[in-house]
Design a protein around this motif. Sequence first.
Motif, PDB file in Angstrom:
ATOM      1  N   HIS A  98      47.432  43.091  41.887  1.00  0.00           N
ATOM      2  CA  HIS A  98      46.669  42.819  40.672  1.00  0.00           C
ATOM      3  C   HIS A  98      46.206  41.373  40.696  1.00  0.00           C
ATOM      4  CE1 HIS A  98      47.825  46.646  38.923  1.00  0.00           C
ATOM      5  NE2 HIS A  98      49.051  46.391  39.307  1.00  0.00           N
ATOM      6  N   LEU A  99      45.000  41.159  40.251  1.00  0.00           N
ATOM      7  CA  LEU A  99      44.467  39.795  40.199  1.00  0.00           C
ATOM      8  C   LEU A  99      45.373  38.870  39.405  1.00  0.00           C
ATOM      9  CD1 LEU A  99      40.732  40.733  39.568  1.00  0.00           C
ATOM     10  CD2 LEU A  99      41.675  39.766  41.676  1.00  0.00           C
ATOM     11  N   LEU A 131      42.808  43.268  47.603  1.00  0.00           N
ATOM     12  CA  LEU A 131      41.929  43.030  46.453  1.00  0.00           C
ATOM     13  C   LEU A 131      40.472  43.381  46.742  1.00  0.00           C
ATOM     14  CD1 LEU A 131      43.448  39.692  45.086  1.00  0.00           C
ATOM     15  CD2 LEU A 131      43.864  42.039  44.303  1.00  0.00           C
ATOM     16  N   ALA A 134      38.452  45.127  44.016  1.00  0.00           N
ATOM     17  CA  ALA A 134      38.077  44.233  42.917  1.00  0.00           C
ATOM     18  C   ALA A 134      36.924  43.333  43.346  1.00  0.00           C
ATOM     19  CB  ALA A 134      39.267  43.397  42.474  1.00  0.00           C
ATOM     20  N   PHE A 135      36.975  42.854  44.601  1.00  0.00           N
ATOM     21  CA  PHE A 135      35.907  41.981  45.084  1.00  0.00           C
ATOM     22  C   PHE A 135      34.577  42.732  45.176  1.00  0.00           C
ATOM     23  CE2 PHE A 135      39.320  39.414  47.522  1.00  0.00           C
ATOM     24  CZ  PHE A 135      39.691  38.769  46.365  1.00  0.00           C
ATOM     25  N   THR A 137      33.377  44.740  43.133  1.00  0.00           N
ATOM     26  CA  THR A 137      32.718  44.783  41.820  1.00  0.00           C
ATOM     27  C   THR A 137      31.790  43.589  41.615  1.00  0.00           C
ATOM     28  OG1 THR A 137      34.480  43.596  40.667  1.00  0.00           O
ATOM     29  CG2 THR A 137      34.671  46.009  40.771  1.00  0.00           C
ATOM     30  N   ARG A 154      36.710  38.815  33.821  1.00  0.00           N
ATOM     31  CA  ARG A 154      37.151  39.471  35.059  1.00  0.00           C
ATOM     32  C   ARG A 154      36.249  39.107  36.237  1.00  0.00           C
ATOM     33  NH1 ARG A 154      38.577  45.305  32.419  1.00  0.00           N
ATOM     34  NH2 ARG A 154      40.652  44.739  31.701  1.00  0.00           N
ATOM     35  N   ARG A 155      34.954  39.116  36.013  1.00  0.00           N
ATOM     36  CA  ARG A 155      34.022  38.803  37.099  1.00  0.00           C
ATOM     37  C   ARG A 155      34.231  37.360  37.588  1.00  0.00           C
ATOM     38  NH1 ARG A 155      30.152  42.597  37.894  1.00  0.00           N
ATOM     39  NH2 ARG A 155      28.602  41.219  38.812  1.00  0.00           N
ATOM     40  N   SER A 157      36.934  35.430  37.171  1.00  0.00           N
ATOM     41  CA  SER A 157      38.272  35.313  37.763  1.00  0.00           C
ATOM     42  C   SER A 157      38.291  35.895  39.172  1.00  0.00           C
ATOM     43  CB  SER A 157      39.306  36.041  36.907  1.00  0.00           C
ATOM     44  OG  SER A 157      39.402  35.455  35.642  1.00  0.00           O
ATOM     45  N   THR A 158      37.678  37.041  39.338  1.00  0.00           N
ATOM     46  CA  THR A 158      37.627  37.699  40.648  1.00  0.00           C
ATOM     47  C   THR A 158      36.863  36.839  41.647  1.00  0.00           C
ATOM     48  OG1 THR A 158      37.745  39.850  39.570  1.00  0.00           O
ATOM     49  CG2 THR A 158      36.957  39.820  41.838  1.00  0.00           C
ATOM     50  N   ALA A 162      38.407  35.201  45.070  1.00  0.00           N
ATOM     51  CA  ALA A 162      37.793  35.440  46.384  1.00  0.00           C
ATOM     52  C   ALA A 162      37.488  34.109  47.070  1.00  0.00           C
ATOM     53  CB  ALA A 162      36.525  36.280  46.222  1.00  0.00           C
TER      54      ALA A 162
END
Length: 174
Positions: A98-99, A131, A134-135, A137, A154-155, A157-158, A162
């Motif tokens: 999880h992030l 991850l 998630a990346f 997205t 979320r965007r 943070s992701t 990365a």
Amino acid sequence: MDEPRLSLSEHAVLGLLAEGPTHGFAIARELAADGSIGRVLTVRRSLAYRALDHLVAEGLARPTRVEAGEAGPQRRVHRITPAGRRLQGAWLERPVHHLRDMRLEFRLKLVLLDRLEASPRSLIRAQRDALAPAFSTLRRPARSRTVDHVELWRRHSTAAIAAYLDELERRTRR
């Protein structure tokens, strides 16, 4: 028998024991807010001792001797057991899923690997793979034209995670 599930505090204590025999006071000092591990994960002294007791109860650590304290009571020195070393080694290799766990768990693993002078490269690569969904997205357009603060958080943070992993891998030589 099932593998014991340890808290982050217990993994931090086990990680310190993996470096060599030590006593609870020295462990608590490293986990204090101004300690080398406390910079990432701060653990109160009472919780550090409780974690040490739990590790002993699980057979992951054992007391080895008692030594005189520096101007205080005697100190019980503990060491990691082979089962504790196996469990800790497997945990250090396993990426988080999880992030939100990047902030504490992943960084704790990096600190402990560094203290063991072990390369974090395989963990970093495994983390990127874990991850990857998630990346992916980040490549999709935002779902809504209106401001959705949760999706925006979320965007960003992701994207930051990365970029962090990319730079971490570039800066890691071993």
